[in-house]
Design a protein around this motif. Structure first.
Motif, PDB file in Angstrom:
ATOM      1  N   LEU A  49       0.828  -1.203   0.000  1.00  0.00           N
ATOM      2  CA  LEU A  49       0.000   0.000   0.000  1.00  0.00           C
ATOM      3  C   LEU A  49       0.866   1.257   0.000  1.00  0.00           C
ATOM      4  O   LEU A  49       0.618   2.196  -0.757  1.00  0.00           O
ATOM      5  CB  LEU A  49      -0.942   0.011   1.210  1.00  0.00           C
ATOM      6  CG  LEU A  49      -2.106  -0.976   1.153  1.00  0.00           C
ATOM      7  CD1 LEU A  49      -2.770  -1.097   2.512  1.00  0.00           C
ATOM      8  CD2 LEU A  49      -3.105  -0.562   0.084  1.00  0.00           C
ATOM      9  N   PHE A  50       1.895   1.276   0.835  1.00  0.00           N
ATOM     10  CA  PHE A  50       2.808   2.421   0.901  1.00  0.00           C
ATOM     11  C   PHE A  50       3.473   2.641  -0.454  1.00  0.00           C
ATOM     12  O   PHE A  50       3.534   3.766  -0.952  1.00  0.00           O
ATOM     13  CB  PHE A  50       3.857   2.176   1.987  1.00  0.00           C
ATOM     14  CG  PHE A  50       4.792   3.329   2.198  1.00  0.00           C
ATOM     15  CD1 PHE A  50       4.397   4.445   2.918  1.00  0.00           C
ATOM     16  CD2 PHE A  50       6.082   3.299   1.691  1.00  0.00           C
ATOM     17  CE1 PHE A  50       5.254   5.513   3.126  1.00  0.00           C
ATOM     18  CE2 PHE A  50       6.950   4.361   1.896  1.00  0.00           C
ATOM     19  CZ  PHE A  50       6.537   5.466   2.612  1.00  0.00           C
ATOM     20  N   SER A  51       3.929   1.570  -1.074  1.00  0.00           N
ATOM     21  CA  SER A  51       4.564   1.655  -2.385  1.00  0.00           C
ATOM     22  C   SER A  51       3.580   2.140  -3.448  1.00  0.00           C
ATOM     23  O   SER A  51       3.940   2.945  -4.312  1.00  0.00           O
ATOM     24  CB  SER A  51       5.117   0.279  -2.777  1.00  0.00           C
ATOM     25  OG  SER A  51       5.617   0.296  -4.081  1.00  0.00           O
ATOM     26  N   SER A  52       2.347   1.671  -3.369  1.00  0.00           N
ATOM     27  CA  SER A  52       1.327   2.105  -4.336  1.00  0.00           C
ATOM     28  C   SER A  52       1.070   3.600  -4.240  1.00  0.00           C
ATOM     29  O   SER A  52       0.957   4.289  -5.247  1.00  0.00           O
ATOM     30  CB  SER A  52       0.012   1.357  -4.108  1.00  0.00           C
ATOM     31  OG  SER A  52       0.148   0.004  -4.422  1.00  0.00           O
ATOM     32  N   VAL A  53       0.990   4.095  -3.020  1.00  0.00           N
ATOM     33  CA  VAL A  53       0.761   5.531  -2.830  1.00  0.00           C
ATOM     34  C   VAL A  53       1.986   6.318  -3.277  1.00  0.00           C
ATOM     35  O   VAL A  53       1.882   7.288  -4.022  1.00  0.00           O
ATOM     36  CB  VAL A  53       0.422   5.852  -1.359  1.00  0.00           C
ATOM     37  CG1 VAL A  53       0.358   7.351  -1.130  1.00  0.00           C
ATOM     38  CG2 VAL A  53      -0.901   5.207  -0.962  1.00  0.00           C
ATOM     39  N   ALA A  54       3.170   5.891  -2.844  1.00  0.00           N
ATOM     40  CA  ALA A  54       4.404   6.615  -3.151  1.00  0.00           C
ATOM     41  C   ALA A  54       4.679   6.682  -4.650  1.00  0.00           C
ATOM     42  O   ALA A  54       5.182   7.692  -5.146  1.00  0.00           O
ATOM     43  CB  ALA A  54       5.584   5.973  -2.429  1.00  0.00           C
ATOM     44  N   SER A  55       4.332   5.632  -5.369  1.00  0.00           N
ATOM     45  CA  SER A  55       4.638   5.587  -6.797  1.00  0.00           C
ATOM     46  C   SER A  55       3.481   6.040  -7.683  1.00  0.00           C
ATOM     47  O   SER A  55       3.620   6.093  -8.905  1.00  0.00           O
ATOM     48  CB  SER A  55       5.037   4.166  -7.196  1.00  0.00           C
ATOM     49  OG  SER A  55       3.955   3.271  -7.005  1.00  0.00           O
ATOM     50  N   GLU A  57       0.895   8.301  -9.708  1.00  0.00           N
ATOM     51  CA  GLU A  57       1.048   9.553 -10.450  1.00  0.00           C
ATOM     52  C   GLU A  57       0.537  10.731  -9.622  1.00  0.00           C
ATOM     53  O   GLU A  57      -0.527  10.671  -9.015  1.00  0.00           O
ATOM     54  CB  GLU A  57       0.265   9.473 -11.760  1.00  0.00           C
ATOM     55  CG  GLU A  57       0.471  10.658 -12.659  1.00  0.00           C
ATOM     56  CD  GLU A  57      -0.281  10.535 -13.973  1.00  0.00           C
ATOM     57  OE1 GLU A  57      -0.667  11.571 -14.516  1.00  0.00           O
ATOM     58  OE2 GLU A  57      -0.472   9.395 -14.438  1.00  0.00           O
ATOM     59  N   GLY A  58       1.306  11.784  -9.565  1.00  0.00           N
ATOM     60  CA  GLY A  58       0.913  12.959  -8.811  1.00  0.00           C
ATOM     61  C   GLY A  58       1.254  12.887  -7.329  1.00  0.00           C
ATOM     62  O   GLY A  58       0.973  13.813  -6.585  1.00  0.00           O
ATOM     63  N   GLY A  59       1.804  11.757  -6.887  1.00  0.00           N
ATOM     64  CA  GLY A  59       2.225  11.641  -5.501  1.00  0.00           C
ATOM     65  C   GLY A  59       1.121  11.375  -4.507  1.00  0.00           C
ATOM     66  O   GLY A  59       1.356  11.410  -3.311  1.00  0.00           O
ATOM     67  N   GLU A  60      -0.093  11.147  -4.984  1.00  0.00           N
ATOM     68  CA  GLU A  60      -1.187  10.793  -4.092  1.00  0.00           C
ATOM     69  C   GLU A  60      -2.094   9.806  -4.804  1.00  0.00           C
ATOM     70  O   GLU A  60      -2.105   9.728  -6.026  1.00  0.00           O
ATOM     71  CB  GLU A  60      -1.967  12.016  -3.632  1.00  0.00           C
ATOM     72  CG  GLU A  60      -2.778  12.692  -4.702  1.00  0.00           C
ATOM     73  CD  GLU A  60      -3.608  13.850  -4.160  1.00  0.00           C
ATOM     74  OE1 GLU A  60      -3.415  14.284  -3.024  1.00  0.00           O
ATOM     75  OE2 GLU A  60      -4.469  14.314  -4.910  1.00  0.00           O
ATOM     76  N   ALA A  61      -2.821   9.032  -4.015  1.00  0.00           N
ATOM     77  CA  ALA A  61      -3.684   8.011  -4.591  1.00  0.00           C
ATOM     78  C   ALA A  61      -4.998   7.931  -3.834  1.00  0.00           C
ATOM     79  O   ALA A  61      -5.027   8.021  -2.610  1.00  0.00           O
ATOM     80  CB  ALA A  61      -2.988   6.649  -4.546  1.00  0.00           C
ATOM     81  N   CYS A  62      -6.054   7.770  -4.594  1.00  0.00           N
ATOM     82  CA  CYS A  62      -7.374   7.543  -4.017  1.00  0.00           C
ATOM     83  C   CYS A  62      -7.406   6.112  -3.485  1.00  0.00           C
ATOM     84  O   CYS A  62      -6.834   5.201  -4.096  1.00  0.00           O
ATOM     85  CB  CYS A  62      -8.436   7.723  -5.093  1.00  0.00           C
ATOM     86  SG  CYS A  62     -10.109   7.306  -4.544  1.00  0.00           S
ATOM     87  N   VAL A  63      -8.066   5.918  -2.365  1.00  0.00           N
ATOM     88  CA  VAL A  63      -8.171   4.576  -1.808  1.00  0.00           C
ATOM     89  C   VAL A  63      -8.795   3.629  -2.832  1.00  0.00           C
ATOM     90  O   VAL A  63      -8.464   2.445  -2.867  1.00  0.00           O
ATOM     91  CB  VAL A  63      -8.936   4.579  -0.465  1.00  0.00           C
ATOM     92  CG1 VAL A  63     -10.399   4.906  -0.676  1.00  0.00           C
ATOM     93  CG2 VAL A  63      -8.767   3.266   0.262  1.00  0.00           C
ATOM     94  N   CYS A  64      -9.638   4.150  -3.714  1.00  0.00           N
ATOM     95  CA  CYS A  64     -10.273   3.315  -4.733  1.00  0.00           C
ATOM     96  C   CYS A  64      -9.266   2.790  -5.756  1.00  0.00           C
ATOM     97  O   CYS A  64      -9.513   1.788  -6.416  1.00  0.00           O
ATOM     98  CB  CYS A  64     -11.382   4.089  -5.439  1.00  0.00           C
ATOM     99  SG  CYS A  64     -10.830   5.591  -6.287  1.00  0.00           S
ATOM    100  N   ASP A  65      -8.098   3.448  -5.882  1.00  0.00           N
ATOM    101  CA  ASP A  65      -7.082   3.040  -6.852  1.00  0.00           C
ATOM    102  C   ASP A  65      -6.041   2.091  -6.281  1.00  0.00           C
ATOM    103  O   ASP A  65      -5.256   1.511  -7.034  1.00  0.00           O
ATOM    104  CB  ASP A  65      -6.351   4.278  -7.403  1.00  0.00           C
ATOM    105  CG  ASP A  65      -7.261   5.171  -8.220  1.00  0.00           C
ATOM    106  OD1 ASP A  65      -8.205   4.643  -8.851  1.00  0.00           O
ATOM    107  OD2 ASP A  65      -7.027   6.392  -8.227  1.00  0.00           O
ATOM    108  N   ILE A  66      -5.973   1.957  -4.969  1.00  0.00           N
ATOM    109  CA  ILE A  66      -4.902   1.153  -4.371  1.00  0.00           C
ATOM    110  C   ILE A  66      -5.421  -0.024  -3.555  1.00  0.00           C
ATOM    111  O   ILE A  66      -4.647  -0.676  -2.866  1.00  0.00           O
ATOM    112  CB  ILE A  66      -3.997   2.034  -3.476  1.00  0.00           C
ATOM    113  CG1 ILE A  66      -4.805   2.704  -2.369  1.00  0.00           C
ATOM    114  CG2 ILE A  66      -3.230   3.051  -4.303  1.00  0.00           C
ATOM    115  CD1 ILE A  66      -3.976   3.408  -1.326  1.00  0.00           C
TER     116      ILE A  66
END
Length: 120
Positions: A49-55, A57-66
């Motif tokens: 999860l941390f890697s998904s957020v860190a990598s 696009e834009g440096g942030e991720a919606c919970v729906c995307d990860i």
């Protein structure tokens, strides 16, 4: 005429964890904070999860995307909460979704922690 309101930027509530390990011994408080961070990353789902957020696009991720990490949504929420409690992630609710981001200061501090201090 625009109805836009300019809001002040808030400084992130993230403080660097500690100096590089080779620089000096950690204080008890620095060791506690650092251990919480590494303990949170010690779980494979949290690390993904941390890697998904860190990598993302834009440096942030919606919970729906990860959320596709092989566990149920409540379990994903639990792991994201643990990462936030450890100071690794910050979040912001936008409508019905929560967006997560890794603060650049956290990545820099963790990288610096493990970097050997230059010898003179």
């Amino acid at each position: 005429m625009s109805n836009a309101i300019v809001l002040p930027l808030l400084e992130p509530e993230v403080e660097p964890c500690c100096p590089p390990l080779a620089e000096r011994p950690l204080t008890a408080e620095e060791a506690e904070r650092t251990a919480r961070m590494f303990k949170a990353l010690g779980d494979p789902v949290r690390l993904r999860l941390f890697s998904s957020v860190a990598s993302h696009e834009g440096g942030e991720a919606c919970v729906c995307d990860i959320s596709d990490v092989g566990v149920s949504q409540p379990t994903v929420s639990h792991h994201l909460k643990k990462l936030k409690e450890a100071g690794l992630l910050s979040s912001e609710r936008r409508g019905t979704w929560v967006y997560y981001r890794v603060e650049p200061a956290v990545l820099a501090a963790m990288g610096q922690l493990l970097t050997k201090a230059a010898t003179a």
